[in-house]
Design a protein around this motif. Sequence first.
Motif, PDB file in Angstrom:
ATOM      1  N   PHE A 173      -1.860   0.059 -10.885  1.00 38.34           N
ATOM      2  CA  PHE A 173      -1.494  -0.634  -9.658  1.00 38.34           C
ATOM      3  C   PHE A 173      -1.613  -2.145  -9.847  1.00 38.34           C
ATOM      4  N   ASN A 174      -0.570  -2.882  -9.447  1.00 35.57           N
ATOM      5  CA  ASN A 174      -0.539  -4.324  -9.580  1.00 35.57           C
ATOM      6  C   ASN A 174      -0.767  -4.962  -8.208  1.00 35.57           C
ATOM      7  N   VAL A 175      -1.968  -5.476  -8.014  1.00 34.98           N
ATOM      8  CA  VAL A 175      -2.368  -6.062  -6.733  1.00 34.98           C
ATOM      9  C   VAL A 175      -1.503  -7.264  -6.371  1.00 34.98           C
ATOM     10  N   SER A 176      -1.168  -8.071  -7.348  1.00 33.74           N
ATOM     11  CA  SER A 176      -0.368  -9.275  -7.079  1.00 33.74           C
ATOM     12  C   SER A 176       1.030  -8.925  -6.582  1.00 33.74           C
ATOM     13  N   ILE A 177       1.652  -7.925  -7.195  1.00 33.07           N
ATOM     14  CA  ILE A 177       2.979  -7.504  -6.739  1.00 33.07           C
ATOM     15  C   ILE A 177       2.885  -6.915  -5.331  1.00 33.07           C
ATOM     16  N   PHE A 178       1.867  -6.110  -5.082  1.00 38.43           N
ATOM     17  CA  PHE A 178       1.627  -5.548  -3.748  1.00 38.43           C
ATOM     18  C   PHE A 178       1.531  -6.670  -2.711  1.00 38.43           C
ATOM     19  N   ALA A 179       0.686  -7.666  -2.995  1.00 31.75           N
ATOM     20  CA  ALA A 179       0.455  -8.762  -2.051  1.00 31.75           C
ATOM     21  C   ALA A 179       1.720  -9.584  -1.824  1.00 31.75           C
ATOM     22  N   THR A 180       2.447  -9.859  -2.891  1.00 31.92           N
ATOM     23  CA  THR A 180       3.692 -10.626  -2.775  1.00 31.92           C
ATOM     24  C   THR A 180       4.718  -9.867  -1.940  1.00 31.92           C
ATOM     25  N   HIS A 181       4.829  -8.557  -2.167  1.00 30.54           N
ATOM     26  CA  HIS A 181       5.769  -7.748  -1.394  1.00 30.54           C
ATOM     27  C   HIS A 181       5.406  -7.778   0.094  1.00 30.54           C
ATOM     28  N   ARG A 217       5.621   2.061   7.012  1.00 33.57           N
ATOM     29  CA  ARG A 217       6.764   1.905   6.102  1.00 33.57           C
ATOM     30  C   ARG A 217       6.599   0.657   5.238  1.00 33.57           C
ATOM     31  N   TYR A 218       6.253  -0.471   5.850  1.00 38.43           N
ATOM     32  CA  TYR A 218       6.145  -1.722   5.110  1.00 38.43           C
ATOM     33  C   TYR A 218       5.000  -1.680   4.096  1.00 38.43           C
ATOM     34  N   VAL A 219       3.862  -1.146   4.498  1.00 38.75           N
ATOM     35  CA  VAL A 219       2.733  -1.064   3.569  1.00 38.75           C
ATOM     36  C   VAL A 219       3.046  -0.056   2.457  1.00 38.75           C
ATOM     37  N   ARG A 220       3.672   1.058   2.796  1.00 40.90           N
ATOM     38  CA  ARG A 220       4.065   2.040   1.768  1.00 40.90           C
ATOM     39  C   ARG A 220       4.994   1.403   0.741  1.00 40.90           C
ATOM     40  N   GLN A 221       5.972   0.665   1.201  1.00 43.69           N
ATOM     41  CA  GLN A 221       6.915   0.029   0.277  1.00 43.69           C
ATOM     42  C   GLN A 221       6.201  -0.983  -0.623  1.00 43.69           C
ATOM     43  N   ALA A 222       5.242  -1.711  -0.086  1.00 46.10           N
ATOM     44  CA  ALA A 222       4.470  -2.660  -0.894  1.00 46.10           C
ATOM     45  C   ALA A 222       3.608  -1.917  -1.917  1.00 46.10           C
ATOM     46  N   GLU A 251       4.264   1.011  -3.236  1.00 40.58           N
ATOM     47  CA  GLU A 251       5.183   1.522  -4.254  1.00 40.58           C
ATOM     48  C   GLU A 251       5.650   0.404  -5.183  1.00 40.58           C
ATOM     49  N   ASP A 252       5.941  -0.762  -4.634  1.00 42.04           N
ATOM     50  CA  ASP A 252       6.362  -1.888  -5.458  1.00 42.04           C
ATOM     51  C   ASP A 252       5.238  -2.291  -6.419  1.00 42.04           C
ATOM     52  N   GLY A 253       3.993  -2.123  -5.985  1.00 43.58           N
ATOM     53  CA  GLY A 253       2.838  -2.418  -6.824  1.00 43.58           C
ATOM     54  C   GLY A 253       2.551  -1.345  -7.864  1.00 43.58           C
ATOM     55  N   GLY A 254       3.296  -0.241  -7.804  1.00 43.86           N
ATOM     56  CA  GLY A 254       3.150   0.799  -8.819  1.00 43.86           C
ATOM     57  C   GLY A 254       2.513   2.090  -8.355  1.00 43.86           C
ATOM     58  N   ALA A 255       2.201   2.220  -7.071  1.00 39.43           N
ATOM     59  CA  ALA A 255       1.567   3.437  -6.560  1.00 39.43           C
ATOM     60  C   ALA A 255       2.605   4.533  -6.312  1.00 39.43           C
ATOM     61  N   ASP A 256       2.231   5.755  -6.609  1.00 38.40           N
ATOM     62  CA  ASP A 256       3.078   6.920  -6.325  1.00 38.40           C
ATOM     63  C   ASP A 256       2.639   7.482  -4.981  1.00 38.40           C
ATOM     64  N   THR A 257       3.421   7.240  -3.951  1.00 38.14           N
ATOM     65  CA  THR A 257       3.044   7.672  -2.599  1.00 38.14           C
ATOM     66  C   THR A 257       3.733   8.968  -2.179  1.00 38.14           C
ATOM     67  N   ALA A 258       4.239   9.722  -3.138  1.00 29.09           N
ATOM     68  CA  ALA A 258       4.914  10.990  -2.813  1.00 29.09           C
ATOM     69  C   ALA A 258       4.031  11.844  -1.916  1.00 29.09           C
ATOM     70  N   GLY A 259       4.639  12.422  -0.896  1.00 30.53           N
ATOM     71  CA  GLY A 259       3.901  13.263   0.044  1.00 30.53           C
ATOM     72  C   GLY A 259       3.105  12.476   1.070  1.00 30.53           C
ATOM     73  N   ILE A 269      -4.239   7.965  -4.753  1.00 29.24           N
ATOM     74  CA  ILE A 269      -3.576   7.009  -5.649  1.00 29.24           C
ATOM     75  C   ILE A 269      -4.566   6.007  -6.266  1.00 29.24           C
ATOM     76  N   GLY A 270      -5.853   6.256  -6.102  1.00 28.88           N
ATOM     77  CA  GLY A 270      -6.846   5.466  -6.818  1.00 28.88           C
ATOM     78  C   GLY A 270      -7.585   4.403  -6.039  1.00 28.88           C
ATOM     79  N   PHE A 271      -7.423   4.363  -4.745  1.00 29.49           N
ATOM     80  CA  PHE A 271      -8.193   3.432  -3.933  1.00 29.49           C
ATOM     81  C   PHE A 271      -9.542   4.055  -3.608  1.00 29.49           C
ATOM     82  N   GLN A 272     -10.535   3.210  -3.433  1.00 28.38           N
ATOM     83  CA  GLN A 272     -11.879   3.667  -3.085  1.00 28.38           C
ATOM     84  C   GLN A 272     -12.277   3.092  -1.731  1.00 28.38           C
ATOM     85  N   PRO A 273     -12.939   3.893  -0.887  1.00 28.63           N
ATOM     86  CA  PRO A 273     -13.385   3.348   0.405  1.00 28.63           C
ATOM     87  C   PRO A 273     -14.488   2.311   0.198  1.00 28.63           C
TER      88      PRO A 273
END
Length: 126
Positions: free
Chosen positions: A2-10, A26-31, A33-41, A56-60
Motif C-alpha cells: 500500500f502506497n500512503v502517498s498515492i492514497f493521500a494524493t488521490h 466511494r471516494y475513499v475506496r477509490q483512493a 485502490e489507487d494506493g494499491g489496496a484490493d477492496t474486492a468484496g 487489506i492490512g490496516f491495524q486499529p
Amino acid sequence: MFNVSIFATHLRKSAVSGFGRGLCARYVRQALEDGGADTAGHPVSAKDWGPTLLRIGFQPIDIASIDGFVPQKGDVAVIQATSAHPHGHIQGFDGKNWISDFVQAAFWPGPAYRRETPPSAVYRPS
C-alpha cells in the motif's frame, strides 16, 4: 504494498468543493485502490468498512478519544451511523486534513456527527 502517498494524493485531488455529496465510501475506496489496496468484496455502507480495512492490512489504533488524537498520513476513520446518516461515514487523512468526498474542517464531518459523536475507529496501514 500500500502506497500512503498515492492514497493521500488521490483523496486530495478527488475531493469536491464545499460539503460532501454522501459519496464518502466511494471516494475513499477509490483512493485505497489507487494506493494499491484490493477492496474486492467491500461493503456499501461506510460504517461497515472496518473488517475490509483489517483484511487489506490496516491495524486499529487504540485511542481513548478523538480529542488530542494526532492522525498520521494514511489513517482511515470509520464512523458509525447517526440519526441523520444511517450509513455512517469513512474518511482518510492526507497528512493535513481528513478527507472523504470533501476536505473536512475537522475529524467530525458535519453537525449531526459533532452533536451525536457516534462510535468511531481509526485504522492505520501497517
